[in-house]
Design an enzyme around this catalytic site. Structure first.
Site, PDB file in Angstrom:
ATOM      1  N   LYS A  48       0.719  -1.345  -0.060  1.00 15.32           N
ATOM      2  CA  LYS A  48       0.073  -0.190  -0.066  1.00 15.32           C
ATOM      3  C   LYS A  48       0.726   1.191   0.064  1.00 15.32           C
ATOM      4  O   LYS A  48       0.342   2.240  -0.070  1.00 15.32           O
ATOM      5  CB  LYS A  48      -1.087  -0.136   1.029  1.00 15.32           C
ATOM      6  CG  LYS A  48      -2.191  -0.991   1.205  1.00 15.32           C
ATOM      7  CD  LYS A  48      -2.839  -0.746  -0.036  1.00 15.32           C
ATOM      8  CE  LYS A  48      -4.097  -1.686  -0.300  1.00 15.32           C
ATOM      9  NZ  LYS A  48      -4.830  -1.223  -1.327  1.00 15.32           N
TER      10      LYS A  48
HETATM   11  N1  PMP Z   1      -3.717  -7.810   1.400  1.00 13.63           N
HETATM   12  C1  PMP Z   1      -3.716  -6.944   2.314  1.00 13.63           C
HETATM   13  C2  PMP Z   1      -3.184  -7.352   3.541  1.00 13.63           C
HETATM   14  C3  PMP Z   1      -4.063  -5.602   2.055  1.00 13.63           C
HETATM   15  O1  PMP Z   1      -4.265  -4.595   2.838  1.00 13.63           O
HETATM   16  C4  PMP Z   1      -4.775  -5.514   0.628  1.00 13.63           C
HETATM   17  C5  PMP Z   1      -5.308  -3.999   0.354  1.00 13.63           C
HETATM   18  N2  PMP Z   1      -6.747  -4.022   0.507  1.00 13.63           N
HETATM   19  C6  PMP Z   1      -4.680  -6.476  -0.334  1.00 13.63           C
HETATM   20  C7  PMP Z   1      -3.955  -7.650  -0.060  1.00 13.63           C
HETATM   21  C8  PMP Z   1      -5.261  -6.320  -1.861  1.00 13.63           C
HETATM   22  O2  PMP Z   1      -4.458  -5.381  -2.646  1.00 13.63           O
HETATM   23  P1  PMP Z   1      -5.366  -4.381  -3.524  1.00 13.63           P
HETATM   24  O3  PMP Z   1      -6.028  -3.505  -2.675  1.00 13.63           O
HETATM   25  O4  PMP Z   1      -4.276  -3.844  -4.303  1.00 13.63           O
HETATM   26  O5  PMP Z   1      -6.367  -5.230  -4.377  1.00 13.63           O
END
Ligand code: PMP
Length: 331
Positions: A48
């Protein structure tokens, strides 16, 4: 590694350029070669950091964000950590609406990072005024000189991964990658990586990971939002009870759904098998990879990159607690 050969001006210059590591024991006896891109090597310990920095810098360039202004966001924790870290370095105030499904550790850490945290119920519809989406929107409207990051509905989320994560995978694997297994929450990672890699080689398969209890997989298959798919689940950051516009469903070939139990057990196995202490969704990615393997997605020549989104430290009282695992009936 190149990024550490010079002195950095501040911690934000360490965002991105995460390593890819070969996996040896966690995926045994299956055809293919398996690698992990470990996003915990970002300074905020998750993927993130990439989107938070990209969206903040975009707002700065547009002149809508200046020191002393406020950043508001909905977050399961990781985006919050990244935004709080960026706010400390750049001099912003950070207000976060967090789901009560997030681990207490994650919430406490956000407070340590100087953010103002509002905890909201997870199991209410997205349009309920108590939901973390509606709470964040309201706070932003009531706060002068504030911006709403809006990661679920922000094209810049995809753009961040298109500009960084995708090219890194292509370069680090020297174009040998054949499959990428990616957890889908906002969908920013899977969409940015998918778009970039398919432009380099349209044969690369983008294999999505969704949670049992989420609407994402069904939507990908039918382009219909099916409320009956929605059920409570424990994995944080994976899947959704709404359709995020920051998911480009055309960039994804297929989704597999995983259960809370399987994902938790795989994350715990990963520690012992590889010495990699990763988060709950990394376990989900491993479980999905095994499900894809069982469906014959891979051959001996496959070069499979699994993206591990965050670090295990944030789940010490959750999947890494035997007590918690027993309470859930997982062990
Ligand atoms: N794994 C974790 C621990 C996350 O915090 C997130 C973000 N929501 C994701 C996976 C998924 O990533 P994205 O939001 O880019 O789909």
């Amino acid at each position: 590694m190149e990024k550490n050969t010079t002195i950095k001006n501040n911690i934000l210059e360490l965002v991105g350029q995460t390593p890819i590591v070969k996996l040896h024991k966690i995926i045994q006896d299956l055809p293919g070669n398996f690698y992990a891109k470990i996003e915990a090597f970002n300074p905020g310990h998750s993927a993130k950091d990439r989107i938070a920095l990209h969206i903040v810098e975009n707002a700065e360039k547009k002149g809508i964000l200046k020191p002393g202004h406020t950043i508001v966001e909905t977050t399961s924790g990781n985006t919050g950590f990244s935004l709080a870290m960026i706010s400390l370095v750049k001099g912003y105030k950070c207000i976060l609406a967090v789901s009560d499904k997030s681990s207490q550790d994650k919430i406490d850490i956000l407070k340590v990072m100087g953010a103002e945290v509002h905890v909201c119920p997870a199991n209410v519809p997205a349009d309920d005024p108590r939901s973390y989406y509606e709470t964040a929107k309201r706070i932003q409207q009531e706060t002068p000189n504030s911006i709403y990051i809006n990661q679920y509905f922000n094209e810049l989320n995809i753009e961040a991964h298109y500009a960084t994560t995708g090219p890194e995978i292509w370069e680090q694997t020297q174009g040998k990658v054949t499959h990428v297994v990616v957890a889908s929450g906002t969908g920013g990672t899977i969409s940015g990586v998918g778009r970039y890699l398919k432009e380099q080689n349209s044969d690369i398969q983008i294999l999505g990971v969704d949670a049992v209890g989420s609407v994402i997989k069904k939507y990908h298959e039918t382009r219909k939002f099916d409320k009956r798919e929605i059920a409570p689940y424990k994995i944080e950051g994976l899947g959704k009870n709404l359709i995020p516009t920051s998911t480009d469903f055309d960039a994804v070939d297929v989704y597999e759904k995983v259960t809370d139990k399987d994902a938790a057990l795989e994350a715990r196995k990963l520690v012992k098998a590889e010495g990699i202490f990763a988060g709950y969704t990394s376990g989900a990615v491993i479980q999905a990879t095994k499900q894809y393997a069982a469906k014959n997605y891979f051959t001996d020549d496959s070069f499979v990159v699994m993206i591990f989104p965050d670090h295990g430290c944030r789940y010490i009282n959750k999947i890494y607690s035997d007590e918690w695992m027993k309470e859930q009936g997982f062990i």
